[in-house]
Design a protein around this motif. Structure first.
Motif, mmCIF file in Angstrom:
data_model
loop_
_atom_site.group_PDB
_atom_site.id
_atom_site.type_symbol
_atom_site.label_atom_id
_atom_site.label_comp_id
_atom_site.label_asym_id
_atom_site.label_seq_id
_atom_site.Cartn_x
_atom_site.Cartn_y
_atom_site.Cartn_z
ATOM 1 N N GLY A 161 45.000 33.545 47.337
ATOM 2 C CA GLY A 161 46.660 33.483 47.058
ATOM 3 C C GLY A 161 47.097 34.651 47.833
ATOM 4 O O GLY A 161 48.233 34.249 48.627
ATOM 5 N N VAL A 162 46.547 35.751 47.854
ATOM 6 C CA VAL A 162 46.911 36.895 48.834
ATOM 7 C C VAL A 162 46.858 36.509 50.321
ATOM 8 O O VAL A 162 47.520 36.757 51.122
ATOM 9 C CB VAL A 162 46.425 38.383 48.408
ATOM 10 N N SER A 217 48.918 34.046 51.622
ATOM 11 C CA SER A 217 50.566 34.207 51.647
ATOM 12 C C SER A 217 51.204 34.768 52.707
ATOM 13 O O SER A 217 50.725 35.118 53.617
ATOM 14 C CB SER A 217 50.579 35.476 50.595
ATOM 15 N N ALA A 272 52.545 39.890 48.270
ATOM 16 C CA ALA A 272 51.476 39.512 47.200
ATOM 17 C C ALA A 272 50.749 40.121 46.484
ATOM 18 O O ALA A 272 50.398 40.292 45.388
ATOM 19 C CB ALA A 272 50.757 38.156 48.112
#
Length: 132
Positions: free
Chosen positions: A116-117, A120, A126
């Protein structure tokens, strides 16, 4: 070593630029540099020495091939890389893993919130969100 971000202008000006950088920004930029392209790998891992090299690349300098002793900028690079890894662990995006009984292998493993980071549009934001 060239800048791992593919630019001839590193985001930080040498070891001093790394030292004075915002720690979370540095950790986020290092995370994306180290794990670029690894988001879909089943168990994304990097050798800890790759983290040191990537950090030096963000500062626009290279580390010697033979890394021994407490010389500069190696000592500063190792210290800052370890601080970044601690931030990654606190944010639960990556962790250290040591294995072996003779020669020990030290790796960094991306955890489930890491992609997810990594993916991003703003990895710094994030990562900061994971820390709150």
């Amino acid at each position: 070593m060239t800048n791992p971000l593919g630019s001839s202008n590193p985001p930080f000006a040498g070891p001093e630029g790394l030292w004075t950088a915002d720690p979370v920004e540095l950790a986020a930029r290092l995370f994306t540099s180290v794990f670029a392209g690894q988001g879909a790998v089943p168990l994304p891992q990097k050798d800890v020495s790759d983290v040191y090299s990537a950090l030096a690349g963000l500062g626009g300098y290279s580390l010697p091939d033979v890394r021994s002793g407490n010389t500069q900028p190696l000592g500063l690079t190792v210290q800052l890389a370890q601080e970044c890894i601690l931030i990654w662990e606190r944010a639960t995006v990556a962790t250290r893993l040591s294995a072996g009984s003779g020669p020990v292998s030290h790796t960094i493993t991306m955890l489930r919130f890491g992609p997810g980071v990594l993916q991003s549009a703003d990895p710094v934001a994030a990562l900061k969100a994971r820390l709150t």
